[in-house]
Design a protein around this motif. Sequence first.
Motif, PDB file in Angstrom:
ATOM      1  N   ASP A 130       0.823  -1.213   0.000  1.00  0.00           N
ATOM      2  CA  ASP A 130       0.000   0.000   0.000  1.00  0.00           C
ATOM      3  C   ASP A 130       0.854   1.258   0.000  1.00  0.00           C
ATOM      4  OD1 ASP A 130      -2.329   1.490   0.048  1.00  0.00           O
ATOM      5  OD2 ASP A 130      -2.993   0.808   2.022  1.00  0.00           O
ATOM      6  N   LYS A 131       0.165   2.383  -0.228  1.00  0.00           N
ATOM      7  CA  LYS A 131       0.752   3.691   0.025  1.00  0.00           C
ATOM      8  C   LYS A 131       0.682   3.937   1.528  1.00  0.00           C
ATOM      9  CE  LYS A 131      -2.251   5.975  -2.643  1.00  0.00           C
ATOM     10  NZ  LYS A 131      -2.799   7.129  -3.365  1.00  0.00           N
ATOM     11  N   THR A 132       1.278   5.013   1.989  1.00  0.00           N
ATOM     12  CA  THR A 132       1.176   5.343   3.413  1.00  0.00           C
ATOM     13  C   THR A 132       0.697   6.790   3.551  1.00  0.00           C
ATOM     14  OG1 THR A 132       3.388   6.253   3.579  1.00  0.00           O
ATOM     15  CG2 THR A 132       3.177   3.871   3.869  1.00  0.00           C
ATOM     16  N   HIS A 133       0.646   7.267   4.799  1.00  0.00           N
ATOM     17  CA  HIS A 133       0.210   8.649   5.030  1.00  0.00           C
ATOM     18  C   HIS A 133       1.276   9.654   4.587  1.00  0.00           C
ATOM     19  CE1 HIS A 133       2.833   7.810   8.387  1.00  0.00           C
ATOM     20  NE2 HIS A 133       2.849   9.090   8.687  1.00  0.00           N
ATOM     21  N   VAL A 134       2.510   9.177   4.330  1.00  0.00           N
ATOM     22  CA  VAL A 134       3.587  10.060   3.875  1.00  0.00           C
ATOM     23  C   VAL A 134       3.633  10.022   2.345  1.00  0.00           C
ATOM     24  CG1 VAL A 134       6.074  10.510   3.929  1.00  0.00           C
ATOM     25  CG2 VAL A 134       4.926   9.567   5.956  1.00  0.00           C
ATOM     26  N   ASP A 135       3.671  11.206   1.748  1.00  0.00           N
ATOM     27  CA  ASP A 135       3.719  11.298   0.295  1.00  0.00           C
ATOM     28  C   ASP A 135       5.020  10.657  -0.221  1.00  0.00           C
ATOM     29  OD1 ASP A 135       2.828  12.017  -2.136  1.00  0.00           O
ATOM     30  OD2 ASP A 135       3.343  14.148  -1.985  1.00  0.00           O
ATOM     31  N   GLY A 136       4.913   9.709  -1.131  1.00  0.00           N
ATOM     32  CA  GLY A 136       6.111   9.079  -1.704  1.00  0.00           C
ATOM     33  C   GLY A 136       6.639   7.903  -0.909  1.00  0.00           C
ATOM     34  N   LEU A 137       5.957   7.526   0.167  1.00  0.00           N
ATOM     35  CA  LEU A 137       6.415   6.377   0.968  1.00  0.00           C
ATOM     36  C   LEU A 137       5.435   5.211   0.793  1.00  0.00           C
ATOM     37  CD1 LEU A 137       8.428   5.271   3.096  1.00  0.00           C
ATOM     38  CD2 LEU A 137       6.817   6.023   4.833  1.00  0.00           C
ATOM     39  N   TYR A 138       5.975   4.054   0.422  1.00  0.00           N
ATOM     40  CA  TYR A 138       5.154   2.879   0.125  1.00  0.00           C
ATOM     41  C   TYR A 138       5.595   1.715   1.008  1.00  0.00           C
ATOM     42  CZ  TYR A 138       4.210   5.823  -3.866  1.00  0.00           C
ATOM     43  OH  TYR A 138       3.860   6.887  -4.651  1.00  0.00           O
ATOM     44  N   LEU A 139       4.617   0.863   1.315  1.00  0.00           N
ATOM     45  CA  LEU A 139       4.870  -0.186   2.294  1.00  0.00           C
ATOM     46  C   LEU A 139       4.535  -1.568   1.727  1.00  0.00           C
ATOM     47  CD1 LEU A 139       5.540  -0.720   5.312  1.00  0.00           C
ATOM     48  CD2 LEU A 139       3.104  -0.467   5.789  1.00  0.00           C
ATOM     49  N   ASN A 140       5.462  -2.511   1.932  1.00  0.00           N
ATOM     50  CA  ASN A 140       5.266  -3.902   1.506  1.00  0.00           C
ATOM     51  C   ASN A 140       5.710  -4.769   2.676  1.00  0.00           C
ATOM     52  OD1 ASN A 140       6.081  -6.535   0.565  1.00  0.00           O
ATOM     53  ND2 ASN A 140       6.037  -5.782  -1.526  1.00  0.00           N
ATOM     54  N   CYS A 141       4.760  -5.440   3.345  1.00  0.00           N
ATOM     55  CA  CYS A 141       5.135  -6.211   4.538  1.00  0.00           C
ATOM     56  C   CYS A 141       4.002  -7.153   4.938  1.00  0.00           C
ATOM     57  CB  CYS A 141       5.460  -5.274   5.701  1.00  0.00           C
ATOM     58  SG  CYS A 141       4.040  -4.329   6.278  1.00  0.00           S
ATOM     59  N   GLY A 142       4.189  -7.835   6.057  1.00  0.00           N
ATOM     60  CA  GLY A 142       3.132  -8.693   6.597  1.00  0.00           C
ATOM     61  C   GLY A 142       3.075 -10.050   5.896  1.00  0.00           C
ATOM     62  N   TRP A 143       4.217 -10.531   5.412  1.00  0.00           N
ATOM     63  CA  TRP A 143       4.214 -11.758   4.596  1.00  0.00           C
ATOM     64  C   TRP A 143       4.117 -13.022   5.417  1.00  0.00           C
ATOM     65  CZ3 TRP A 143       2.624 -11.323  -0.005  1.00  0.00           C
ATOM     66  CH2 TRP A 143       2.718 -10.052  -0.605  1.00  0.00           C
ATOM     67  N   CYS A 144       4.213 -12.881   6.722  1.00  0.00           N
ATOM     68  CA  CYS A 144       4.116 -14.044   7.600  1.00  0.00           C
ATOM     69  C   CYS A 144       5.044 -15.137   7.070  1.00  0.00           C
ATOM     70  CB  CYS A 144       2.669 -14.505   7.722  1.00  0.00           C
ATOM     71  SG  CYS A 144       1.613 -13.190   8.374  1.00  0.00           S
ATOM     72  N   TYR A 145       4.620 -16.411   7.116  1.00  0.00           N
ATOM     73  CA  TYR A 145       5.596 -17.342   6.565  1.00  0.00           C
ATOM     74  C   TYR A 145       5.186 -17.946   5.244  1.00  0.00           C
ATOM     75  CZ  TYR A 145       3.558 -20.467  10.208  1.00  0.00           C
ATOM     76  OH  TYR A 145       2.779 -21.158  11.070  1.00  0.00           O
ATOM     77  N   GLY A 146       4.454 -17.139   4.473  1.00  0.00           N
ATOM     78  CA  GLY A 146       4.075 -17.597   3.145  1.00  0.00           C
ATOM     79  C   GLY A 146       4.456 -16.614   2.062  1.00  0.00           C
ATOM     80  N   GLY A 147       5.461 -15.825   2.303  1.00  0.00           N
ATOM     81  CA  GLY A 147       5.776 -14.759   1.351  1.00  0.00           C
ATOM     82  C   GLY A 147       6.679 -15.153   0.209  1.00  0.00           C
ATOM     83  N   PHE A 148       7.274 -16.343   0.268  1.00  0.00           N
ATOM     84  CA  PHE A 148       8.164 -16.724  -0.833  1.00  0.00           C
ATOM     85  C   PHE A 148       7.364 -16.927  -2.122  1.00  0.00           C
ATOM     86  CE2 PHE A 148      10.308 -20.116  -3.319  1.00  0.00           C
ATOM     87  CZ  PHE A 148      11.338 -19.333  -3.786  1.00  0.00           C
ATOM     88  N   LYS A 149       6.269 -17.682  -2.017  1.00  0.00           N
ATOM     89  CA  LYS A 149       5.447 -17.936  -3.194  1.00  0.00           C
ATOM     90  C   LYS A 149       4.907 -16.651  -3.805  1.00  0.00           C
ATOM     91  CE  LYS A 149       2.064 -19.632  -0.280  1.00  0.00           C
ATOM     92  NZ  LYS A 149       1.879 -18.654   0.827  1.00  0.00           N
ATOM     93  N   ALA A 150       4.815 -15.613  -2.962  1.00  0.00           N
ATOM     94  CA  ALA A 150       4.246 -14.334  -3.404  1.00  0.00           C
ATOM     95  C   ALA A 150       5.273 -13.445  -4.090  1.00  0.00           C
ATOM     96  CB  ALA A 150       3.660 -13.596  -2.201  1.00  0.00           C
ATOM     97  N   THR A 151       6.553 -13.842  -4.050  1.00  0.00           N
ATOM     98  CA  THR A 151       7.619 -12.941  -4.505  1.00  0.00           C
ATOM     99  C   THR A 151       7.333 -12.268  -5.857  1.00  0.00           C
ATOM    100  OG1 THR A 151       9.200 -14.247  -3.241  1.00  0.00           O
ATOM    101  CG2 THR A 151      10.111 -12.752  -4.892  1.00  0.00           C
ATOM    102  N   PRO A 152       7.016 -13.025  -6.922  1.00  0.00           N
ATOM    103  CA  PRO A 152       6.805 -12.339  -8.206  1.00  0.00           C
ATOM    104  C   PRO A 152       5.625 -11.364  -8.170  1.00  0.00           C
ATOM    105  CG  PRO A 152       7.072 -14.706  -8.522  1.00  0.00           C
ATOM    106  CD  PRO A 152       6.924 -14.488  -7.055  1.00  0.00           C
ATOM    107  N   ALA A 153       4.474 -11.806  -7.650  1.00  0.00           N
ATOM    108  CA  ALA A 153       3.294 -10.929  -7.651  1.00  0.00           C
ATOM    109  C   ALA A 153       3.479  -9.751  -6.710  1.00  0.00           C
ATOM    110  CB  ALA A 153       2.046 -11.717  -7.273  1.00  0.00           C
ATOM    111  N   SER A 154       4.158  -9.978  -5.601  1.00  0.00           N
ATOM    112  CA  SER A 154       4.409  -8.894  -4.659  1.00  0.00           C
ATOM    113  C   SER A 154       5.240  -7.805  -5.321  1.00  0.00           C
ATOM    114  CB  SER A 154       5.126  -9.441  -3.417  1.00  0.00           C
ATOM    115  OG  SER A 154       5.664  -8.391  -2.663  1.00  0.00           O
ATOM    116  N   GLY A 155       6.329  -8.220  -5.982  1.00  0.00           N
ATOM    117  CA  GLY A 155       7.167  -7.237  -6.671  1.00  0.00           C
ATOM    118  C   GLY A 155       6.400  -6.545  -7.791  1.00  0.00           C
TER     119      GLY A 155
END
Lengths: 416, 96
Positions: A349-374
């Motif tokens: 998502d975007k954040t409350h700061v202009d130009g700052l973006y956040l990618n997190c919360g992958w728990c322990y299933g984030g490897f499979k998500a790597t391509p779509a996440s990027g």
Amino acid sequence: MRYSVFSLLKNSFSGHKNWAPAWREPQPKKEYDVIIVGGGGHGLATAYYLAKEHGITNVAVLEKGWLGSGNIGRNTTIIRSNYLLVGNNPFYEWSLKLWEGLEQDFNFNAMVSQRGVLNLYHSDPQRDAYARRGNAMRLDGVDSELLDREAVREMAPFLSFDNARFPIMGGLLQRRGGTVRHDGVAWGYARGADLRGVDIIQNCEVTGIRIENGKVQGVETNKGYIGCKKLGLAAAGNTGEVAAMAGMKLPIESHVLQAFVSEGIKPYLDTVITYGVGHFYVSQSDKGGLVFGGDLDGYNSYARRGNMPTVEHVIEAGVAMIPGIARIRVLRSWGGIMDMSMDGSPIIDKTHVDGLYLNCGWCYGGFKATPASGWCFAHTIAKNEAHALNAPYRLDRFRRGYMIDEKGVGATPNLH
Amino acid sequence: MLIKCPYCGPRPSEEFTILGDASVRRPTSNDPATMDQWFDYVYLRDNPKGRYKEYWHHGGGCRSWLVVDRDTQTHEIFGTQAARDATLAENKKGNS
Ligand SMILES: Cc1cc2nc3c(=O)[nH]c(=O)nc-3n(C[C@H](O)[C@H](O)[C@H](O)COP(=O)(O)OP(=O)(O)OC[C@H]3O[C@@H](n4cnc5c(N)ncnc54)[C@H](O)[C@@H]3O)c2cc1C
Ligand SMILES: [Zn+2]
């Protein structure tokens, strides 16, 4: 240089001494259009797709250690898209589609192996739950098959079918799931991004984020100040610490997850199997070792190592599922720090700061998500708005009551 | 990890269950205007790297609730207190 059978042949004549490094080691410039914090799978994939899909190449990835030192090099390499809840399948299925074309796309052998992922069930209600999940997958156009006991026995005769308490009654199979060589993913994305002009800067720790009038200006690092127009955070287990530099408090806790590999044995297990009683998942690497894991240790941790009770628990579950592995020796175990979110689902998502973006919360299933996440994070950064695929993963969903809680355990990060 | 229960002495961590952050405070009002406090209480965490106070339950022993002072980087435990005593001490600090 493109990797191919010809480049391999050519280099074999000179004894493989003349391969060029897969990426440069540049010094940071004064300013970039986009800086990504974290050279794990997600950060590198984001940089790759920023360059490839959006033509944004004045990009740096800042990594405090070496490439692949985080979770991208620590996971048990399972990929799948077998989710139940609205919002998840389209995203993870897009990831699986990207995996299917990835090696050609970034010209690197990541050993994508669609050997199938089989989730075992042990009771009637569990079969019903898996039938429901399988149907939800099919509604989203994802492949799934509900197997009975005999079909499972054909695939994996060595399972403990007649366990008195937890007999195996069948399984939910996703044939397109499987494993990928995790280091290869980091290297492939790094090389692909570097070739398109992205600066990958290792041993560069971000220690502060400069914000003026609600807009991101740049980052403080151990290599000095680096300016940027946009800043994307992809720091996985260290997200809390990095986001705090921008004054953010997140619905995230850091926890340790352990993984294990056994001594090499002859080909034994040609798919991925997960236990339906305890939490246990296992596959066999091409070197022959069984790669397996289970639950989190359960307490907050940044230590990248766990404790004995979890080791014991995981191995007990494994032996309950495959009694034959009782005599195999464990070669290594290690831990990684997971960014556990309050509903078990990620945030892009975007954040409350202009130009700052956040990618997190992958728990322990984030490897499979790597391509779509990027891919989605690059879109969000480039267009300053979420793509439809990551729109459900908004940061404000917790406040608004739109949690995506696959496990249904509520705001308890250590149970997801 | 060994956790020193004030009642049972040092015991292996698998006898205990962790609940989590002991610094969060449940809001006392049901007024919708206190939504932000509730949101903070239910979802947001400091998630510190370093010293951390957390609730553990000694389910496999005396069944009391404890506050454990632990380092999330080294797993070293500095001290343990009955949850009740910890809260009483904190309330007292708040009043003085
Ligand atoms: C034991 C284990 C097993 C797993 N098994 C699976 C699985 O089978 N399937 C699956 O889908 N997922 C699995 N996962 C989860 C998956 O590995 C992670 O969700 C995913 O790798 C996280 O994204 P990443 O690759 O970007 O993280 P990372 O590789 O951790 O990248 C984050 C990077 O940020 C860097 N960083 C942090 N702070 C800073 C800073 N201040 N400045 C600069 N850089 C910084 C870190 O050094 C790190 O390299 C597993 C994880 C673990 C630990
Ligand atoms: Zn006790």
